[in-house]
Design a protein around this motif. Structure first.
Motif, PDB file in Angstrom:
ATOM      1  N   VAL A  13       0.768  -1.198  -0.068  1.00 17.65           N
ATOM      2  CA  VAL A  13       0.145   0.056  -0.115  1.00 17.65           C
ATOM      3  C   VAL A  13       0.904   1.033   0.015  1.00 17.65           C
ATOM      4  N   GLN A  14       0.645   2.293  -0.736  1.00 14.20           N
ATOM      5  CA  GLN A  14       1.054   3.519  -0.840  1.00 14.20           C
ATOM      6  C   GLN A  14       0.627   4.522   0.197  1.00 14.20           C
ATOM      7  N   ASN A  15       1.651   5.052   0.871  1.00 11.06           N
ATOM      8  CA  ASN A  15       1.431   6.147   1.823  1.00 11.06           C
ATOM      9  C   ASN A  15       1.672   7.509   0.910  1.00 11.06           C
ATOM     10  N   THR A  16       0.512   8.206   0.751  1.00 10.27           N
ATOM     11  CA  THR A  16       0.757   9.252  -0.338  1.00 10.27           C
ATOM     12  C   THR A  16       1.000  10.580   0.836  1.00 10.27           C
ATOM     13  N   ARG A  17       0.641  10.337   2.030  1.00 12.99           N
ATOM     14  CA  ARG A  17       1.236  11.689   2.932  1.00 12.99           C
ATOM     15  C   ARG A  17       2.379  12.167   2.981  1.00 12.99           C
ATOM     16  N   PHE A  18       3.662  11.030   2.565  1.00 11.87           N
ATOM     17  CA  PHE A  18       4.897  11.421   2.850  1.00 11.87           C
ATOM     18  C   PHE A  18       5.274  12.486   1.859  1.00 11.87           C
ATOM     19  N   GLN A  19       5.825  13.642   2.473  1.00 16.60           N
ATOM     20  CA  GLN A  19       6.424  14.548   1.507  1.00 16.60           C
ATOM     21  C   GLN A  19       8.149  14.607   1.563  1.00 16.60           C
ATOM     22  N   SER A  20       8.404  13.819   2.668  1.00 11.34           N
ATOM     23  CA  SER A  20       9.980  13.852   3.034  1.00 11.34           C
ATOM     24  C   SER A  20      10.375  12.891   3.839  1.00 11.34           C
ATOM     25  N   ILE A  21      11.666  12.632   3.894  1.00 12.73           N
ATOM     26  CA  ILE A  21      12.364  11.614   4.649  1.00 12.73           C
ATOM     27  C   ILE A  21      11.889  11.741   6.148  1.00 12.73           C
ATOM     28  N   GLU A  22      11.826  12.980   6.604  1.00 17.16           N
ATOM     29  CA  GLU A  22      11.403  13.292   7.930  1.00 17.16           C
ATOM     30  C   GLU A  22      10.015  12.768   8.308  1.00 17.16           C
ATOM     31  N   ASP A  23       9.076  13.016   7.336  1.00 20.60           N
ATOM     32  CA  ASP A  23       7.764  12.392   7.509  1.00 20.60           C
ATOM     33  C   ASP A  23       7.654  10.943   7.638  1.00 20.60           C
ATOM     34  N   VAL A  24       8.540  10.328   7.062  1.00 19.06           N
ATOM     35  CA  VAL A  24       8.692   8.751   6.841  1.00 19.06           C
ATOM     36  C   VAL A  24       9.168   8.449   8.369  1.00 19.06           C
ATOM     37  N   TYR A  25      10.004   9.212   8.703  1.00 19.35           N
ATOM     38  CA  TYR A  25      10.624   8.784  10.268  1.00 19.35           C
ATOM     39  C   TYR A  25       9.513   8.947  11.277  1.00 19.35           C
ATOM     40  N   LEU A  26       8.770  10.181  11.178  1.00 22.75           N
ATOM     41  CA  LEU A  26       7.810  10.548  12.186  1.00 22.75           C
ATOM     42  C   LEU A  26       6.659   9.562  12.301  1.00 22.75           C
ATOM     43  N   TRP A  27       6.372   8.996  10.864  1.00 26.64           N
ATOM     44  CA  TRP A  27       5.574   7.991  10.887  1.00 26.64           C
ATOM     45  C   TRP A  27       5.885   6.640  11.378  1.00 26.64           C
ATOM     46  N   MET A  28       6.954   6.237  11.223  1.00 24.22           N
ATOM     47  CA  MET A  28       7.869   5.077  11.742  1.00 24.22           C
ATOM     48  C   MET A  28       7.507   4.976  13.369  1.00 24.22           C
ATOM     49  N   ILE A  29       8.066   6.316  13.641  1.00 24.10           N
ATOM     50  CA  ILE A  29       8.043   6.366  15.359  1.00 24.10           C
ATOM     51  C   ILE A  29       6.596   6.272  15.773  1.00 24.10           C
ATOM     52  N   ASP A  30       5.859   7.028  15.429  1.00 27.89           N
ATOM     53  CA  ASP A  30       4.505   7.019  15.938  1.00 27.89           C
ATOM     54  C   ASP A  30       3.826   5.303  15.835  1.00 27.89           C
ATOM     55  N   GLN A  31       4.251   5.009  14.560  1.00 24.28           N
ATOM     56  CA  GLN A  31       3.634   3.420  14.545  1.00 24.28           C
ATOM     57  C   GLN A  31       4.416   2.684  15.643  1.00 24.28           C
ATOM     58  N   HIS A  32       5.600   2.579  16.181  1.00 25.54           N
ATOM     59  CA  HIS A  32       6.150   1.907  17.021  1.00 25.54           C
ATOM     60  C   HIS A  32       5.939   2.294  18.227  1.00 25.54           C
ATOM     61  N   LEU A  33       5.830   3.500  18.570  1.00 25.09           N
ATOM     62  CA  LEU A  33       5.304   4.186  20.060  1.00 25.09           C
ATOM     63  C   LEU A  33       3.712   3.388  20.503  1.00 25.09           C
ATOM     64  N   GLY A  34       3.088   3.221  19.521  1.00 26.11           N
ATOM     65  CA  GLY A  34       1.681   2.747  19.671  1.00 26.11           C
ATOM     66  C   GLY A  34       1.864   1.258  20.035  1.00 26.11           C
ATOM     67  N   ARG A  35       2.965   0.392  19.768  1.00 24.63           N
ATOM     68  CA  ARG A  35       3.042  -0.962  19.824  1.00 24.63           C
ATOM     69  C   ARG A  35       3.330  -1.393  21.310  1.00 24.63           C
ATOM     70  N   ARG A  36       2.808  -2.280  21.752  1.00 30.08           N
ATOM     71  CA  ARG A  36       3.122  -2.771  23.175  1.00 30.08           C
ATOM     72  C   ARG A  36       4.402  -3.773  23.299  1.00 30.08           C
ATOM     73  N   SER A  37       4.752  -4.398  21.969  1.00 31.39           N
ATOM     74  CA  SER A  37       6.013  -5.345  22.291  1.00 31.39           C
ATOM     75  C   SER A  37       7.194  -4.584  22.381  1.00 31.39           C
ATOM     76  N   ILE A  38       7.395  -3.484  22.286  1.00 36.69           N
ATOM     77  CA  ILE A  38       8.614  -2.733  22.430  1.00 36.69           C
ATOM     78  C   ILE A  38       9.138  -2.370  23.794  1.00 36.69           C
ATOM     79  N   SER A  39      10.168  -2.184  24.204  1.00 31.83           N
ATOM     80  CA  SER A  39      10.588  -1.974  25.598  1.00 31.83           C
ATOM     81  C   SER A  39      10.292  -0.705  25.891  1.00 31.83           C
ATOM     82  N   GLU A  40      10.556  -0.414  27.373  1.00 29.74           N
ATOM     83  CA  GLU A  40      10.696   0.983  27.710  1.00 29.74           C
ATOM     84  C   GLU A  40      11.599   1.749  27.244  1.00 29.74           C
ATOM     85  N   PHE A  41      12.602   1.127  27.136  1.00 26.41           N
ATOM     86  CA  PHE A  41      14.003   1.759  26.796  1.00 26.41           C
ATOM     87  C   PHE A  41      13.562   2.311  25.245  1.00 26.41           C
ATOM     88  N   GLN A  42      13.308   1.497  24.427  1.00 31.02           N
ATOM     89  CA  GLN A  42      13.113   1.697  22.984  1.00 31.02           C
ATOM     90  C   GLN A  42      12.082   2.910  22.782  1.00 31.02           C
TER      91      GLN A  42
END
Length: 284
Positions: A64-93
């Motif tokens: 699936v294409q994410n058409t909202r990405f305009q820059s690599i920073e947008d990609v990084y922010l999206w990746m961070i938010d996706q992983h912050l919402g997951r319970r599987s990552i550690s507190e340190f992560q």
């Protein structure tokens, strides 16, 4: 289309452990690749592990294409938010990801501020509007960072200290769960050589090193100071504790004053009673 794997994007989030990767592989072999891989053009953004497993076993997958990405920073922010919402990552992560997000957001806000202060240019303004370049909410306080990471403010301060001061061997130990965030922050106060030696000696020595730092009350050197945020936090805690102590002493003083006043009143009553008794018992 040919999917491009950007190694920097792939390494931006900590990789799965061997056990987690094996569990994912078993799940895909049994049930197929259920989630679509996220692309930015032909660049793979999310689903690197699933993509590798599917290619290894010749299994089909969806994209699936994410058409909202305009820059690599947008990609990084999206990746961070996706992983912050997951319970599987550690507190340190979570703490590290929140700190990364703070850096990107600060840079984005500075960029937007610079553009807004520049002379008006309708063409540039239209381009910025179409790109969705707006200043995101800042993460410039411990409370905001803690909320983003779903951690306490003190945990965020310790993780920032580990990130800045800890030797790579100590960081690896806390990522692996060998030692706690609290212990790693204590060990990070030591000179780098001592940190490396403790990490090389193993889990028990790392714990002992953290214990020695706590018991000795050893302060970080000027080169390894925890930074203004931790100093401010400690100062704030000290002021608050002093305020609480003053309030307690004031209440105690007021209670003592009441007791003294009550005793004085009792003494006056007794003195008056004694005078009356003496008057009645005196001869006429």
């Amino acid at each position: 289309m040919d999917i491009v794997v950007n190694e920097e994007l792939k390494a931006y989030i900590d990789p799965l452990t061997a056990e987690e990767y094996e569990a994912l592989e078993r799940s895909i072999l049994a049930e197929g690749c259920r989630g679509a891989l996220v692309l930015w053009g032909d660049v793979l953004v999310d689903g690197h592990n699933r993509y590798g497993i599917c290619r290894k076993h010749g299994l089909p997958f969806q994209t699936v294409q994410n058409t909202r990405f305009q820059s690599i920073e947008d990609v990084y922010l999206w990746m961070i938010d996706q992983h912050l919402g997951r319970r599987s990552i550690s507190e340190f992560q979570r703490g590290v990801l929140a700190l990364r997000k703070r850096e990107i957001v600060a840079a984005r806000r500075a960029q937007v501020a610079a553009l807004s202060s520049a002379p008006a240019n309708p063409a540039v303004q239209a381009q910025d509007a179409s790109a969705g370049r707006v200043a995101p909410e800042p993460l410039d306080t411990r409370e905001a960072l803690a909320k983003a990471a779903r951690l306490s403010s003190s945990q965020v301060v310790m993780i920032e200290k580990i990130r800045k001061q800890a030797a790579p061997e100590v960081v690896a130990a806390v990522k692996a769960g060998t030692i706690s965030i609290n212990a790693a922050a204590a060990v990070a106060s030591l000179p780098t050589e001592e940190q490396v030696a403790a990490a090389a000696a193993g889990k028990d020595e790392l714990k002992q090193a953290a214990k020695r730092v706590r018991e000795s009350g050893r302060k970080p050197s000027s080169e390894s100071a925890a930074g203004p945020q931790q100093e401010a936090a400690e100062s704030q805690d000290t002021v608050e504790s002093l305020r609480q102590r003053v309030a307690a002493l004031s209440a105690e003083n007021a209670a003592l004053r009441k007791q003294v006043a009550a005793l004085q009143e009792q003494l006056l009553v007794r003195a008056g009673s004694a005078d009356l008794t003496a008057d009645f018992s005196a001869p006429f």
